[in-house]
Design a protein around this motif. Structure first.
Motif, short mmCIF file in Angstrom:
data_model
loop_
_atom_site.label_atom_id
_atom_site.label_comp_id
_atom_site.label_asym_id
_atom_site.label_seq_id
_atom_site.Cartn_x
_atom_site.Cartn_y
_atom_site.Cartn_z
N LEU A 142 0.85 -1.29 -0.05
CA LEU A 142 0.11 -0.02 -0.20
C LEU A 142 0.89 1.38 -0.07
O LEU A 142 1.88 1.31 0.69
N ILE A 143 0.50 2.14 -0.84
CA ILE A 143 1.45 3.39 -0.89
C ILE A 143 0.70 4.82 -0.61
O ILE A 143 -0.40 4.97 -1.30
N THR A 144 0.98 5.37 0.39
CA THR A 144 0.25 6.49 1.15
C THR A 144 0.49 7.66 0.00
O THR A 144 -0.40 8.31 -0.16
N HIS A 145 1.71 7.77 -0.28
CA HIS A 145 1.84 8.88 -1.33
C HIS A 145 3.23 8.94 -2.04
O HIS A 145 4.09 8.06 -1.78
N THR A 146 3.53 9.73 -2.95
CA THR A 146 4.59 9.57 -3.86
C THR A 146 5.92 10.51 -3.62
O THR A 146 6.64 10.70 -4.47
N HIS A 147 6.12 10.97 -2.55
CA HIS A 147 7.43 11.47 -2.11
C HIS A 147 8.17 10.28 -1.90
O HIS A 147 8.03 9.24 -1.61
N ILE A 148 9.66 10.65 -2.47
CA ILE A 148 10.58 9.76 -2.82
C ILE A 148 10.87 8.64 -1.49
O ILE A 148 11.46 7.64 -1.35
#
Ligand SMILES: [Zn+2]
Length: 474
Positions: free
Chosen positions: A66-72
């Motif tokens: 699961l990915i919360t957001h696309t900050h590196i």
């Protein structure tokens, strides 16, 4: 009804702010185990960068991500997991799916530059372009606010999170017949509001359920009132004096936010529209294009975020002419801390000019060029990464007013929307902020227990919070 064979083991694999990766293992009463991760970020702090090479989980055993957001620092190591055998689905919001490619391509570019840089010890890139493409093909984009099934016992909802475009607060609902479900809330990085888009309140049914919240605490020791808003006066006063202004920006959302802010200053006649404004940085220009395409999602007053008299810097000639000409200008450049991108060229040049302001609109890490510039006094000598020395003659300022992280009081406000917090697990923040936020949360929320997640400390969570905690021995 509780069943002691029904639980989820949760552990954080990051010690502080970056390299976000939470590993979870669900045990169903039928003895089935399901493993998943929340985020797989890159370590950006110098002292933890060696952890990027370490794989502390077996990627081939992970069922989904699961990915919360696309900050590196939340997605940068996903392709590394794929390279090492992860084959499950990757769930992220539909908007995050649009934003993730430039983030990962940029990470790959940085690896390649690092490999070429003879100053640094040689490290093999964590992944290559094939791993990156494979990763992108495994993404399952998810609609905000819609429940979807990941497994017959696991349902999930992504709620819009004001932290950044495409970001989510994730609810994971693990259920089993005749048992109270286990409800987990992963806040990811969280902000109370966003300048570009609006969000909905979390549903009442969730707010009144038994939940375990896994919450960030980056600014867990700061109160909203402590944040001084100095950007407008700093920029306007330097512009009125005829200074050149350099603003190092993060490519994703910060550049676009500063553009909008400058436009507002122009519209309120506080900033002369004749002063040209430039944006330099390949990734920032790419993200600005995506923001333009997605502007139909934004508040009306944030849709046209380009200031007047604005240009992208698109060639080396243009870059050099900006450094040579004497006319006043405002130059936005990546990277936000000065260590990458065209800022590496601009900052040492403008730092040595008297009639110049370098304005950092956000966080700079220890050891970064930004931190060196902020800490040095006028006339001090600064040593750059390549060993060259410069003398600081310009004015350097910093503000944290654009931060996309909630402050302690806003984190508490978020928690107090919930009436039955069974456990609050604090993660993702400097150690001092984690400790400070723990005391505050113990006093000011109804959480049955408040704990700090430490590397390799496992929290066994049942429907009613913590069952036990133990260190992993391996
Ligand atoms: Zn973030």
């Amino acid at each position: 009804m509780t069943n002691q064979n029904f639980f989820v083991d949760i552990k954080a694999l990051h010690p502080e702010v970056t390299g976000s990766l939470i590993s979870c293992s669900v045990r169903l009463p039928n003895q089935q185990n399901i493993k998943f991760i929340v985020d797989a970020g890159l370590f950006q702090e110098e002292q933890y960068s060696s952890l990027n090479q370490a794989l502390e989980i077996n990627p081939s055993e992970i069922d989904f991500a699961l990915i919360t957001h696309t900050h590196i620092d939340h997605v940068g190591r996903l392709p590394m997991l794929v390279k090492n055998g992860f084959k499950g689905n990757i769930y992220m919001s539909e908007v995050a799916d649009i934003l993730v490619r430039p983030a990962l391509e940029n990470t790959l570019q940085i690896f390649n530059q690092d490999t070429l840089n003879s100053q640094k010890p040689k490290v093999a890139p964590l992944f290559d372009s094939e791993d990156l493409e494979n990763t992108l093909s495994m993404i399952h984009p998810v609609k905000f606010y819609e429940t979807f099934s990941i497994h017959k016992n696991i349902r999930c909802v992504f709620y819009k999170n004001p932290h950044i475009l495409g970001a989510a607060i994730i609810e994971l609902n693990i259920h089993y017949p005749k048992c109270e479900p286990i409800r987990l809330i992963f806040t990811g990085d969280y902000s109370k509001k966003n300048t570009f888009f609006t969000t909905r309140k979390l549903p009442k049914s969730l707010l009144n359920s038994n939940v375990t919240i896994i919450q960030e605490s980056t600014y867990g020791s700061t109160q909203t009132l402590e944040v001084e808003k100095t950007f407008d006066s700093s920029i306007c006063s330097a512009a009125n004096k005829g200074y050149s202004i350099v603003i190092p920006v993060f490519a994703f959302e910060r550049a676009q936010l500063v553009m909008l802010k400058l436009k507002e200053l122009q519209n309120s006649m506080l900033l002369d529209k004749k002063i040209p404004i430039y944006l330099d940085g390949e990734l920032a220009i790419k993200y600005t294009g995506i923001y333009q395409k997605l502007k139909f999602m934004f508040y009306k007053n944030a849709r046209e975020f380009f200031p007047e008299n604005f240009k992208f810097v698109t060639s080396q000639e243009m870059r050099l002419s900006l450094m040579n000409m004497h006319e006043k200008k405002i130059l936005l450049t990546t990277s936000g801390m000065g260590g990458w991108g065209p800022a590496k060229l601009y900052l040492p040049y403008f730092a040595q000019k008297k009639n110049c302001l370098i304005q950092f609109p956000g966080y700079v890490s220890e050891c970064s060029l930004g931190k060196k510039l902020i800490d040095a006094k006028l006339g001090d000598e600064i040593t750059l990464c390549d060993g060259k020395k410069i003398t600081k003659k310009c004015i350097v300022k910093q503000t944290s007013e654009f931060s996309s992280h909630a402050k302690a009081d806003e984190l508490i406000e978020f928690d107090n929307n919930f009436s039955k917090i069974q456990a609050l697990l604090i993660n993702h923040g400097p150690k001092a902020a984690q400790a400070s936020f723990k005391s505050k949360a113990e006093e000011e929320t109804n959480a049955k227990s408040v704990s700090i997640m430490e590397r390799n400390l496992i929290f066994r969570i049942g429907p009613y919070g913590i069952v036990k905690t133990f260190f992993q021995t391996n």
